[in-house]
Design a protein around this motif. Structure first.
Motif, PDB file in Angstrom:
ATOM      1  N   ASN A   6      34.356  44.200 -49.612  1.00  0.00           N
ATOM      2  CA  ASN A   6      32.985  44.677 -49.366  1.00  0.00           C
ATOM      3  C   ASN A   6      31.975  43.849 -50.158  1.00  0.00           C
ATOM      4  O   ASN A   6      31.348  44.333 -51.103  1.00  0.00           O
ATOM      5  N   ASN A  64      34.327  42.198 -37.292  1.00  0.00           N
ATOM      6  CA  ASN A  64      33.597  40.941 -37.254  1.00  0.00           C
ATOM      7  C   ASN A  64      34.439  39.810 -36.682  1.00  0.00           C
ATOM      8  O   ASN A  64      33.899  38.852 -36.120  1.00  0.00           O
ATOM      9  N   ASN A  70      42.088  46.351 -41.779  1.00  0.00           N
ATOM     10  CA  ASN A  70      40.746  46.588 -42.316  1.00  0.00           C
ATOM     11  C   ASN A  70      39.682  46.216 -41.288  1.00  0.00           C
ATOM     12  O   ASN A  70      39.689  45.128 -40.717  1.00  0.00           O
ATOM     13  N   MET A  71      38.753  47.123 -41.025  1.00  0.00           N
ATOM     14  CA  MET A  71      37.666  46.844 -40.089  1.00  0.00           C
ATOM     15  C   MET A  71      36.541  46.062 -40.767  1.00  0.00           C
ATOM     16  O   MET A  71      35.768  45.385 -40.098  1.00  0.00           O
ATOM     17  N   SER A  72      36.432  46.172 -42.101  1.00  0.00           N
ATOM     18  CA  SER A  72      35.420  45.444 -42.862  1.00  0.00           C
ATOM     19  C   SER A  72      36.130  44.531 -43.852  1.00  0.00           C
ATOM     20  O   SER A  72      37.334  44.675 -44.098  1.00  0.00           O
ATOM     21  N   PRO A  73      35.424  43.582 -44.469  1.00  0.00           N
ATOM     22  CA  PRO A  73      36.055  42.731 -45.483  1.00  0.00           C
ATOM     23  C   PRO A  73      36.674  43.562 -46.595  1.00  0.00           C
ATOM     24  O   PRO A  73      36.119  44.601 -46.996  1.00  0.00           O
ATOM     25  N   THR A  82      37.057  38.879 -43.482  1.00  0.00           N
ATOM     26  CA  THR A  82      35.840  39.163 -42.706  1.00  0.00           C
ATOM     27  C   THR A  82      35.837  40.550 -42.070  1.00  0.00           C
ATOM     28  O   THR A  82      34.763  41.061 -41.730  1.00  0.00           O
ATOM     29  N   GLY A  83      36.999  41.166 -41.887  1.00  0.00           N
ATOM     30  CA  GLY A  83      37.078  42.455 -41.220  1.00  0.00           C
ATOM     31  C   GLY A  83      37.345  42.285 -39.737  1.00  0.00           C
ATOM     32  O   GLY A  83      36.799  41.376 -39.098  1.00  0.00           O
TER      33      GLY A  83
END
Length: 686
Positions: free
Chosen positions: A604, A652, A598-601, A648-649
């Protein structure tokens, strides 16, 4: 948010009103505490539109000395009515400038071409002040010292002819003198004023109206000079401002300010007017010594025994909070300016002598031998003053911050204590040995007071600033102090401060490039940078205690990762990972933390949550904030890269993963190179 907007409008309206609150206190040597008394009066002023302050001040001075374009006034023709009109004109100019300081982040800029005009106005203003003192009846300005005390301020003989200044009675003779002669005249007047006032008796019967008017004019001229110096210094570069203010930045100004400060606080009859003169003289002294060149500070503190006078004022019972705030600022400036605690050691000597003197006076009054008491040093007196500020009535911080300066005093004292603690080696912060760690004793003295400060409400900007400063003080506390914080529910209040500060940085900025403060007023983008800098100690404290104490870490995690919002999705994401996933450097480099891609949490988080705001800081432009916020999230994820990426992804998390060796980042793109702190501990060491 609507409440915050309403507070901004209320604060702007409050700037138009002025309430004078006089709060005094009495120092109890046996318990090292203070007790308060308060009186209040209210006046209303209007915030003016921008005007040419230079021309206005020049016209004000010229109308006093040349009302009809005639020759200067003789002493006998300066009527009381003319002095009153001059006081009103100066007061108006001061109110306009004060409103400008209060309602805007910076004062109006001054054109370099006006430098000669500014310098000339400064000479005229200073000459008016000297002329007033020269032409006044010195014996009637103050009604004598308490118990015929001798002067603390030392004066040396001035190497000039005996009667050189005897005939200098007109303003024109003073204003045309060279700077060196004007400086010597100021020192001469300080010496004469001190001698005449110390020899005068309280039984003298001066013309009361004349005396009061002269004192009011002295006070207003002192105030005008302080505002003039502050205005020039804030509007020009230091070098350019120093050239424009050469008339004020002299030893003569130091002597006169010290003399007026001592006399107005040593008078046998304490009045509000004396307190105003003392406060304005103290501020002028601060502005003069705070400006460059710095040798003036050494002249004030050491050569002229300034440390003795400041020590006396710190213990004085009937002192107003505006004057006390000015005195505490002197202490802060000295602590920050003198190397190796030289200035503080002198202050401790002055406090010891003053307390022994007070003890002897009590023995003489009671005709009994007093029990030997422990002499309080500067730290003890400052902490006692801080306790008085927080616990005295009315409830802290008071309704009028302009005149009830307890919040400013508390803030200044906390900064002094931080400077004193920071002067020790940072490694001693984790040393629990009472003998080897002076800061341990400092925090022991703070005791419950620090918990009381952290539990103050956040509804007022003054209170909030005090709380942020108290969190900064926690950076130097021993690790075991975390148990005290837990027992007194202080971790929750620190997290409240974190959330407010993060919100101020991340959310409260508008499209125009300015940001709106949570507590009123607008400021430039640099204000947001200041808010971001204030985050550094908060993050360091949470990382420090979260790493050392599992219970503190649990409370932090529950606040930032609420179970009802995070746990279900996080467990589902863990279940969806490949069964053979292993958390290793190679697995993360190939596809993420043990299969986490996952690039984002994963959930979300909403923009209103604290987690969203802290994650936002993980990619902040300021490197310290970026590293510390990432480190905080890292310890909350139990230093587990898989959990770290999921919560956090990867986008990040990549910066922290690179610093921890899980991701290879080119050296040129990493801010964790040689000589740069990469952890909270290293940053604390620096």
């Amino acid at each position: 948010w609507s409440c915050l907007q309403k507070k901004r409008s209320i604060n702007k309206e409050a700037a138009r009103k002025k309430t004078t609150t006089t709060t005094t206190r009495k120092f109890n040597m046996s318990s090292s505490t203070f007790s308060p008394t308060t009186t209040t009066t209210t006046t209303t002023t209007n915030i003016p539109s921008s005007s040419d302050q230079i021309t206005e001040l020049q016209c004000c001075l010229q109308s006093f000395h040349n009302p009809n374009n005639d020759n200067d006034y003789d002493d006998d023709t300066i009527t009381i009515q003319k002095q009153i009109e001059f006081i009103q004109s100066l007061s108006k100019w001061n109110e306009e400038l004060e409103s400008q300081f209060t309602t805007s982040s910076s004062s109006s800029s001054l054109d370099e071409k006006n430098e000669e005009q500014i310098k000339q106005i400064g000479i005229e203003l200073y000459s008016t002040f000297l002329w007033l003192l020269q032409s006044s009846s010195h014996d009637n300005l103050f009604s004598g010292r308490r118990n015929e005390q001798t002067s603390i301020v030392t004066f040396t003989s001035i190497p000039v002819e005996k009667n050189k200044y005897g005939d200098v009675s007109s303003y024109q003779e003073i204003v045309t003198q060279r700077k060196e002669d004007m400086e010597q005249l100021a020192m001469h007047l300080a010496s004469i004023l001190s001698q005449s006032s110390s020899s005068s008796s309280s039984s003298s019967s001066p013309k009361e109206v004349e005396e009061t008017t002269t004192m009011q004019l002295i006070s207003e001229l002192l105030r005008t000079m302080t505002y003039f110096i502050r205005w020039i210094m804030s509007s020009k570069s230091n070098s350019s401002a120093s050239k424009s203010l050469t008339t004020f930045l002299t030893k003569g100004t130091i002597c006169l300010s010290l003399t007026l400060l001592e006399l107005s606080t040593s008078s046998s009859t304490e009045t509000e007017l004396n307190q105003q003169v003392a406060r304005n003289a103290s501020i002028l002294l601060f502005r003069t010594t705070h400006s460059k060149p710095n040798p003036l500070l050494q002249y004030f503190w050491i050569t002229k025994n300034g440390y003795k006078l400041i020590a006396k004022l710190l213990l004085l019972s009937d002192i107003s909070t505006p004057l006390l705030f000015s005195v505490v600022r002197h202490v802060h400036h000295v602590v920050a300016s003198f190397p190796k605690r030289v200035g503080l050691d002198l202050l401790n000597d002055g406090l010891r002598d003053q307390q022994l003197l007070l003890q002897r006076e009590e023995e003489e009054k009671s005709h009994e031998q007093q029990q030997q008491q422990v002499v309080a040093d500067a730290t003890t007196v400052l902490i006692a003053t801080l306790a008085w500020c927080i616990k005295s009535s009315p409830a802290f911080p008071g309704k009028d911050r302009i005149n009830d300066r307890r919040s400013d005093i508390a803030l200044e004292i906390l900064r002094i204590l931080f400077a004193l603690g920071g002067s020790d080696n940072a490694s001693s912060a984790n040393n629990n040995n009472r003998t080897n760690n002076p800061h341990f004793d400092l925090m022991t003295q703070m005791g419950i007071l620090l918990g009381d400060i952290l539990h103050l409400p956040n509804a007022n900007v003054a209170t909030y600033e005090v709380k942020v400063a108290s969190v900064s003080l926690l950076m130097d506390t021993p690790i075991n102090y975390g148990y005290y914080l837990l027992a007194n529910d202080c971790i929750r209040t620190i997290l409240d401060v974190l959330e407010l500060q993060v919100s101020s940085v991340v959310l409260e900025r508008d499209v125009s490039g300015t940001r709106s403060s949570s507590f009123g007023g607008d400021s430039k983008v640099s204000g947001s940078n200041d808010d971001a800098a204030a985050l550094t100690p908060i993050l360091i404290v949470l990382i420090k205690y979260g790493t050392a104490n599992p219970e503190i870490l649990r409370q932090m995690k529950e606040r930032i990762f609420p179970k009802e919002e995070c746990d279900e999705l996080y467990q589902k994401a863990i279940d969806d990972l490949p069964p053979s996933s292993s958390v290793s450097s190679s697995s993360i480099q190939r596809g993420g933390g043990g299969g986490a891609k996952n690039m984002s949490p994963i959930d979300n988080p909403s923009k209103r949550t604290l987690r969203y705001k802290v994650i936002k800081l993980m990619t902040w432009s300021e490197s310290n904030i970026k590293r510390l916020s990432a480190e905080l999230m890292w310890i909350l994820c139990n230093s587990d890269p898989t959990e770290f990426i999921l919560r956090t992804g990867f986008g990040n998390a990549v910066h922290m993963l690179g610093m921890r060796g899980f991701v290879n980042i080119p050296e040129g793109n990493s801010s964790g190179g040689v000589g740069v702190a990469t952890t909270a501990e290293e940053m604390l060491q620096q």
